[in-house]
Design a protein around this motif. Structure first.
Motif, PDB file in Angstrom:
ATOM      1  N   ARG A 285       0.826  -1.206   0.000  1.00  0.00           N
ATOM      2  CA  ARG A 285       0.000   0.000   0.000  1.00  0.00           C
ATOM      3  C   ARG A 285       0.867   1.265   0.000  1.00  0.00           C
ATOM      4  NH1 ARG A 285      -5.245   1.657   1.778  1.00  0.00           N
ATOM      5  NH2 ARG A 285      -5.219   3.655   2.844  1.00  0.00           N
ATOM      6  N   TYR A 286       1.945   1.229   0.771  1.00  0.00           N
ATOM      7  CA  TYR A 286       2.790   2.421   0.898  1.00  0.00           C
ATOM      8  C   TYR A 286       4.100   2.291   0.114  1.00  0.00           C
ATOM      9  CZ  TYR A 286      -0.641   3.425   4.556  1.00  0.00           C
ATOM     10  OH  TYR A 286      -1.807   3.656   5.243  1.00  0.00           O
ATOM     11  N   ALA A 287       4.024   1.561  -0.992  1.00  0.00           N
ATOM     12  CA  ALA A 287       5.182   1.439  -1.886  1.00  0.00           C
ATOM     13  C   ALA A 287       5.607   2.811  -2.384  1.00  0.00           C
ATOM     14  CB  ALA A 287       4.819   0.542  -3.070  1.00  0.00           C
ATOM     15  N   PHE A 288       6.859   2.924  -2.791  1.00  0.00           N
ATOM     16  CA  PHE A 288       7.400   4.212  -3.245  1.00  0.00           C
ATOM     17  C   PHE A 288       6.466   4.926  -4.221  1.00  0.00           C
ATOM     18  CE2 PHE A 288       9.934   6.630  -6.370  1.00  0.00           C
ATOM     19  CZ  PHE A 288      10.403   7.614  -5.525  1.00  0.00           C
ATOM     20  N   GLY A 289       6.079   4.213  -5.271  1.00  0.00           N
ATOM     21  CA  GLY A 289       5.311   4.849  -6.336  1.00  0.00           C
ATOM     22  C   GLY A 289       3.865   5.151  -5.996  1.00  0.00           C
ATOM     23  N   ASN A 290       3.389   4.694  -4.824  1.00  0.00           N
ATOM     24  CA  ASN A 290       1.988   4.928  -4.435  1.00  0.00           C
ATOM     25  C   ASN A 290       1.797   6.167  -3.587  1.00  0.00           C
ATOM     26  OD1 ASN A 290       1.064   2.661  -5.646  1.00  0.00           O
ATOM     27  ND2 ASN A 290       0.574   1.530  -3.776  1.00  0.00           N
ATOM     28  N   GLN A 291       2.885   6.854  -3.256  1.00  0.00           N
ATOM     29  CA  GLN A 291       2.780   7.827  -2.164  1.00  0.00           C
ATOM     30  C   GLN A 291       1.876   9.014  -2.496  1.00  0.00           C
ATOM     31  OE1 GLN A 291       6.469   7.407   0.651  1.00  0.00           O
ATOM     32  NE2 GLN A 291       7.229   7.862  -1.365  1.00  0.00           N
ATOM     33  N   ALA A 292       1.896   9.461  -3.753  1.00  0.00           N
ATOM     34  CA  ALA A 292       1.023  10.586  -4.105  1.00  0.00           C
ATOM     35  C   ALA A 292      -0.441  10.144  -4.082  1.00  0.00           C
ATOM     36  CB  ALA A 292       1.395  11.136  -5.482  1.00  0.00           C
ATOM     37  N   ALA A 293      -0.706   8.945  -4.540  1.00  0.00           N
ATOM     38  CA  ALA A 293      -2.082   8.432  -4.529  1.00  0.00           C
ATOM     39  C   ALA A 293      -2.581   8.264  -3.096  1.00  0.00           C
ATOM     40  CB  ALA A 293      -2.159   7.106  -5.280  1.00  0.00           C
ATOM     41  N   ILE A 294      -1.695   7.827  -2.216  1.00  0.00           N
ATOM     42  CA  ILE A 294      -2.082   7.670  -0.809  1.00  0.00           C
ATOM     43  C   ILE A 294      -2.327   9.032  -0.159  1.00  0.00           C
ATOM     44  CG2 ILE A 294      -1.136   7.043   1.449  1.00  0.00           C
ATOM     45  CD1 ILE A 294      -2.318   4.662   0.018  1.00  0.00           C
ATOM     46  N   ALA A 295      -1.518  10.005  -0.495  1.00  0.00           N
ATOM     47  CA  ALA A 295      -1.732  11.346   0.054  1.00  0.00           C
ATOM     48  C   ALA A 295      -3.123  11.848  -0.356  1.00  0.00           C
ATOM     49  CB  ALA A 295      -0.650  12.305  -0.429  1.00  0.00           C
ATOM     50  N   ARG A 296      -3.496  11.592  -1.589  1.00  0.00           N
ATOM     51  CA  ARG A 296      -4.819  12.000  -2.070  1.00  0.00           C
ATOM     52  C   ARG A 296      -5.914  11.260  -1.283  1.00  0.00           C
ATOM     53  NH1 ARG A 296      -8.687  10.385  -6.033  1.00  0.00           N
ATOM     54  NH2 ARG A 296      -9.519  12.166  -7.202  1.00  0.00           N
ATOM     55  N   TRP A 297      -5.709   9.987  -1.073  1.00  0.00           N
ATOM     56  CA  TRP A 297      -6.685   9.197  -0.309  1.00  0.00           C
ATOM     57  C   TRP A 297      -6.822   9.769   1.115  1.00  0.00           C
ATOM     58  CZ3 TRP A 297      -7.296   6.055   3.988  1.00  0.00           C
ATOM     59  CH2 TRP A 297      -8.361   5.138   3.957  1.00  0.00           C
ATOM     60  N   ASN A 298      -5.678  10.091   1.727  1.00  0.00           N
ATOM     61  CA  ASN A 298      -5.698  10.661   3.078  1.00  0.00           C
ATOM     62  C   ASN A 298      -6.397  12.028   3.098  1.00  0.00           C
ATOM     63  OD1 ASN A 298      -4.314   8.430   3.964  1.00  0.00           O
ATOM     64  ND2 ASN A 298      -2.343   9.456   4.199  1.00  0.00           N
ATOM     65  N   LEU A 299      -6.184  12.806   2.038  1.00  0.00           N
ATOM     66  CA  LEU A 299      -6.858  14.106   1.953  1.00  0.00           C
ATOM     67  C   LEU A 299      -8.369  13.933   1.877  1.00  0.00           C
ATOM     68  CD1 LEU A 299      -4.646  16.082  -0.572  1.00  0.00           C
ATOM     69  CD2 LEU A 299      -5.167  16.762   1.789  1.00  0.00           C
ATOM     70  N   ALA A 300      -8.801  12.897   1.189  1.00  0.00           N
ATOM     71  CA  ALA A 300     -10.244  12.633   1.106  1.00  0.00           C
ATOM     72  C   ALA A 300     -10.792  12.321   2.500  1.00  0.00           C
ATOM     73  CB  ALA A 300     -10.521  11.489   0.138  1.00  0.00           C
ATOM     74  N   ARG A 301      -9.998  11.638   3.332  1.00  0.00           N
ATOM     75  CA  ARG A 301     -10.432  11.357   4.708  1.00  0.00           C
ATOM     76  C   ARG A 301     -10.488  12.668   5.510  1.00  0.00           C
ATOM     77  NH1 ARG A 301     -10.424   7.698   1.802  1.00  0.00           N
ATOM     78  NH2 ARG A 301     -12.478   8.657   1.559  1.00  0.00           N
TER      79      ARG A 301
END
Ligand code: AMP
Ligand code: MG
Length: 494
Positions: A285-301
């Motif tokens: 989930r927190y792989a290098f290349g996923n970090q921007a997508a995860i930040a977006r997901w966290n922003l949605a929360r």
């Protein structure tokens, strides 16, 4: 020893009653200073002669609470690996209070590893020497690389054992942050439907991090937008430095936009966007290349948590949802702009042209195919610009595969400047030294197992000047053998 009173101004304690519990650090057996950040201390108005070394160890170990401090454990919630925990909170940390630094900025001063609190759940409230020195090291490295980050003021050995898989020496870290407000802090009160608390938290956060929105009716939206901007400005340099945070849960994402909670973080060696080092991140989930997508997901929360504070949301939620969604949807663009600007600098470019993103993408594709070291591939562009391609080629499995790309790249920067000038820009944009995982582990192991701080001090000193090539530190800049990196695992729950 009597310590002078510190001019704490404890706004969190004053304004956010009900969002914390007053608590005292647990006494430790034998506090001994392992690290004291003199530069940061001076910036906070703390005289190192008073607060540093053995003199200050009783304070930063938790045995003496300085006058003016009001230690408290903060409440927060968080999505951990996608699942929501309604109550996390400071299980082993305490905010001592807030100081205004010499530049007039408000700074949280907090202990980590200072004993159990009402939020400890099953944990022991403790921290070990290795992970706390690691947090100090990574924070200083990111800071020297120009990345917004929380920083360590002190690390103190407790003289006590901490029990993990093995028995380890204990430590307390003192962390300085522009605040400890997290996405999860908002989630805590949103999940309880406590709109009154949420409103006070918003006003506090706006005063600290979004001063342009103080008193504005749309301040919830403006804070959300500000967090999106700050996170884009944080994750972009992470991506351009090869930094993997490793545990981007919503409780580990700040409202300030500073890096925080370096548990299983690590830097890339050979470039591969799927890289995961964390032992607990089994799905990547927190792989290098996923970090921007995860930040977006966290922003949605965060947006969900803030939504009750949007004006008129009770009568008609739709406009509020539309506004919040627009911010979330704009995040990839914000991130991309910052990330691409960083890449252009890393390619030695001053202007922006349509083919630049492709040029950067193709370099990354080459790096991955050729299993090149990420940090040195960028760094050796400087020598390549000066006509010395050997160091760059030596990183590639098939050196001749680089030729077409190098020709394109040279044609591009040659429009903008002389080789010497471009090389100078490249050396200012691409660090020579990052914390190499094997070097970090070796330094922490010496400190933790043998009480030998010399390797840690040497690495820390070298990391203060990451853009300067120094023969004396050449061993620290070497990539790890691929076999070592393939087996490298970092551990959370430290
Ligand atoms: P982290 O993954 O380190 O960001 O921590 C997640 C949550 O677990 C936070 O609420 C921490 O306070 C808590 N926590 C982590 N380690 C411990 C520990 N040893 N004792 C008590 N709480 C802990
Ligand atoms: Mg955390």
């Amino acid at each position: 020893m009597r310590f002078p009173a510190l001019p704490f101004d404890n706004r969190y304690a004053r304004e956010l009653n009900g969002m914390y519990v007053h608590w005292r650090p647990q006494r430790v057996a034998a506090p001994r200073s392992l690290y004291f950040n003199e530069g940061l201390a001076r910036a906070l108005g703390l005289d190192p002669a008073v607060w540093g070394g053995e003199a200050g160890a009783p304070v930063w170990g938790g045995n003496v609470v300085p006058e003016g401090a009001e230690p408290l454990a903060q409440a927060y919630a968080g999505h951990q690996f996608g699942g929501f925990s309604p109550q996390l909170g400071d299980g082993r940390a305490l905010l001592l209070g807030e100081l205004i630094d010499t530049q007039g900025r408000r700074r949280d001063v907090a202990l980590k590893g200072s004993g159990r609190t009402p939020y400890s759940r099953g944990g022991d409230g403790k921290a070990a020497v290795g992970p706390m020195l690691r947090e100090a090291l990574i924070g200083e490295a990111l800071h020297a690389l120009g990345v917004p980050t929380t920083r360590a003021l002190a690390v103190v050995a407790t003289g006590e054992d901490v029990h993990r898989d093995e028995t380890l020496p204990g430590a307390v870290l003192t962390r300085v942050a522009s605040s400890h407000l997290r996405v999860g802090t908002f989630q805590f009160f949103a999940a309880r439907g406590d709109t009154e608390a949420l409103q006070r938290l918003l006003d506090h956060a706006v005063a600290r991090h979004q001063p342009d929105a103080v008193g504005e009716p749309d301040r919830a939206l403006r804070l959300l937008r500000g967090v999106a901007e700050r996170q884009a400005a944080l994750i972009a340099p992470w991506m351009n430095l090869g930094f993997i945070h490793g545990v981007m849960n919503t409780d580990n994402m700040t409202i300030s936009g500073e890096s925080i909670d370096f548990g299983p973080c690590a830097f890339l060696e050979a470039y591969d966007p799927a890289t995961v080092f964390s032992s607990i991140d089994r799905q990547g989930r927190y792989a290098f290349g996923n970090q921007a997508a995860i930040a977006r997901w966290n922003l949605a929360r965060l947006a969900e948590a803030l939504l009750p504070l949007f004006p008129g949301v009770d009568e008609d939620p739709e406009p509020a949802v539309g506004q919040a969604t627009a911010v979330i949807d704009a995040f990839p663009g914000l991130f991309d702009a910052q990330w691409r600007a960083g890449q252009r600098a890393k390619l030695g470019l001053r202007s922006e042209q349509p083919g630049d993103s492709g040029l950067a993408d193709d370099f990354l594709v080459l790096m991955q195919a050729q299993r090149m070291d990420f940090t040195l591939a960028w760094r050796h562009l400087a020598a390549a610009a000066e006509g010395h391609e050997v160091p760059l080629r030596a990183l590639a499995a098939e050196p001749q595969a680089l030729a077409p790309w190098l020709a394109r790249w040279r044609a591009r920067w040659a429009q903008e400047g002389e080789a010497a000038e471009v090389a100078r820009r490249l050396r200012a944009a691409n660090p020579w030294l990052i914390p190499r995982n094997h070097g970090v582990e070796a330094a922490l192991q010496a400190a933790s197992d043998d009480g030998d701080l010399a390797p840690f001090q040497r690495l820390l000193a070298a990391l203060q000047r990451p853009f300067e090539e120094r023969l004396d530190d050449a061993d620290l800049a070497e990539p790890a053998p691929p076999a070592v990196t393939a087996c490298y695992r970092t551990f959370c729950g430290t």
